[in-house]
Motif scaffolding. Sequence first.
Motif, PDB file in Angstrom:
ATOM      1  N   THR A   3      51.666  -3.795  68.385  1.00 37.92           N
ATOM      2  CA  THR A   3      51.288  -4.308  67.072  1.00 37.92           C
ATOM      3  C   THR A   3      51.665  -3.288  66.011  1.00 37.92           C
ATOM      4  O   THR A   3      51.339  -2.103  66.139  1.00 37.92           O
ATOM      5  N   ILE A   4      52.334  -3.756  64.957  1.00 37.34           N
ATOM      6  CA  ILE A   4      52.760  -2.891  63.869  1.00 37.34           C
ATOM      7  C   ILE A   4      52.123  -3.375  62.575  1.00 37.34           C
ATOM      8  O   ILE A   4      52.193  -4.568  62.244  1.00 37.34           O
ATOM      9  N   LEU A   5      51.493  -2.463  61.863  1.00 34.99           N
ATOM     10  CA  LEU A   5      50.987  -2.765  60.532  1.00 34.99           C
ATOM     11  C   LEU A   5      52.096  -2.487  59.526  1.00 34.99           C
ATOM     12  O   LEU A   5      52.580  -1.353  59.415  1.00 34.99           O
ATOM     13  N   ILE A   6      52.511  -3.522  58.806  1.00 35.40           N
ATOM     14  CA  ILE A   6      53.513  -3.401  57.759  1.00 35.40           C
ATOM     15  C   ILE A   6      52.797  -3.478  56.421  1.00 35.40           C
ATOM     16  O   ILE A   6      52.095  -4.449  56.148  1.00 35.40           O
ATOM     17  N   THR A   7      52.945  -2.470  55.580  1.00 40.17           N
ATOM     18  CA  THR A   7      52.393  -2.542  54.228  1.00 40.17           C
ATOM     19  C   THR A   7      53.525  -2.877  53.264  1.00 40.17           C
ATOM     20  O   THR A   7      54.633  -2.389  53.395  1.00 40.17           O
ATOM     21  N   GLY A   8      53.230  -3.759  52.311  1.00 43.99           N
ATOM     22  CA  GLY A   8      54.277  -4.214  51.404  1.00 43.99           C
ATOM     23  C   GLY A   8      55.251  -5.159  52.059  1.00 43.99           C
ATOM     24  O   GLY A   8      56.421  -5.235  51.667  1.00 43.99           O
ATOM     25  N   GLY A   9      54.778  -5.918  53.025  1.00 45.53           N
ATOM     26  CA  GLY A   9      55.664  -6.777  53.804  1.00 45.53           C
ATOM     27  C   GLY A   9      56.005  -8.107  53.164  1.00 45.53           C
ATOM     28  O   GLY A   9      56.671  -8.935  53.801  1.00 45.53           O
ATOM     29  N   ALA A  10      55.574  -8.344  51.925  1.00 42.92           N
ATOM     30  CA  ALA A  10      56.008  -9.531  51.185  1.00 42.92           C
ATOM     31  C   ALA A  10      57.023  -9.170  50.113  1.00 42.92           C
ATOM     32  O   ALA A  10      57.450 -10.032  49.351  1.00 42.92           O
ATOM     33  N   GLY A  11      57.403  -7.893  50.050  1.00 38.37           N
ATOM     34  CA  GLY A  11      58.414  -7.458  49.106  1.00 38.37           C
ATOM     35  C   GLY A  11      59.812  -7.598  49.672  1.00 38.37           C
ATOM     36  O   GLY A  11      60.018  -8.201  50.728  1.00 38.37           O
ATOM     37  N   PHE A  12      60.759  -7.006  48.983  1.00 41.65           N
ATOM     38  CA  PHE A  12      62.172  -7.176  49.352  1.00 41.65           C
ATOM     39  C   PHE A  12      62.499  -6.534  50.703  1.00 41.65           C
ATOM     40  O   PHE A  12      62.819  -7.235  51.673  1.00 41.65           O
ATOM     41  N   ILE A  13      62.410  -5.227  50.810  1.00 37.65           N
ATOM     42  CA  ILE A  13      62.791  -4.571  52.064  1.00 37.65           C
ATOM     43  C   ILE A  13      61.742  -4.855  53.136  1.00 37.65           C
ATOM     44  O   ILE A  13      62.084  -5.150  54.285  1.00 37.65           O
ATOM     45  N   GLY A  14      60.466  -4.787  52.762  1.00 36.04           N
ATOM     46  CA  GLY A  14      59.416  -5.075  53.737  1.00 36.04           C
ATOM     47  C   GLY A  14      59.516  -6.473  54.296  1.00 36.04           C
ATOM     48  O   GLY A  14      59.359  -6.695  55.503  1.00 36.04           O
TER      49      GLY A  14
END
Length: 352
Positions: A3-14
């Motif tokens: 499991t990976i927590l992605i922060t800012g994952g609704a932005g461009f690079i994320g």
Amino acid sequence: MRTILITGGAGFIGGNFVHFLMEKTAVRVVNLDALTYAGNLDTLAAFNNEPRHIFIHGDISDRALVKQLLTEYAVDAVVNFAAESHVDRSIDGPAAFIDTNISGTFQLLEATRAYWLSCAAAKQAAFRFLHVSTDEVYGSLGATGLFTETTPYAPNSPYSASKAASDHLVRAWFHTYGLPVLTTNCSNNYGPYQFPEKLIPLILLKAQRGEPLPIYGDGGNIRDWLFVGDHCRAIWRVLEAGIAGEVYNVGGNSERTNLEVVDTLCGLLDELLPDSPQRPHAQFKQFVSDRPGHDRRYAIDASKLQRELGWQPLETFESGLRKTVQWYLDNPAWCARVMDGSYRGERLGMEQ
């Protein structure tokens, strides 16, 4: 399942990295995003009914929320994309960049450290915190030379200064507390799902409407352009095999002046839209006053990443830009929805 927590994952690079993980790996993604102006749930619409993608509307500054997510989902790695990222906006309003990029990174690091310390030894050893940063922290290059991982920091805008500060915090949490961190510093990204305040989507959308195409100064500012899909592959490779505490530069080996970018883009539009009444699209080029503190040249030496981890870009600037232009032409509804009134292509970064 990792499991990976992605922060800012609704932005461009994320958002592109979430697409990469969902399409190319079997990991579970916990996606935390504050949904500021550049965060867009339309980018993630393909995963609305996908149990491997869990979206949480929240802020990295909320330490309690972050620690709850880390614990509840037994997270194995954090990839931090969350940032205010546009230089012009940082000139007009630097406070948000200090709050998110510096204070937010601090809160995220502290929540992660507390969780990491609570993990069993084996999980602690395998855990990684990957911080995604920018080549702008290095300042401006002369006519020759490349940024390396040992280039001294010399940020020239509120944005780059805030990212430099966040990089230093990440480094300190490794050397002081032992948190197993990784940092990547990338060159200018382009590709699908990019918010249209950035050069390529802004010029692309304005050219289609026959509006003036603003080019700062003489158009001679040089950037190394990196296709976002290649960047996502690099981040995954660093996460898999990078050495804790190390920094890896990610570049596309594609230096172009802003004027060359605009001319190439207009040529592609002429080719792909042969019936457009705006042809030739380059007729709308307009040189405007330069922005304050505009760095003249950036260029990345990505040889460490290539040599030690075996990564290299797959796209040339020409092939990547063609894919990018075609994506925007094929997705006008996405463009219309993100241009919801908060940004209409107006000039930013004029505050002095």
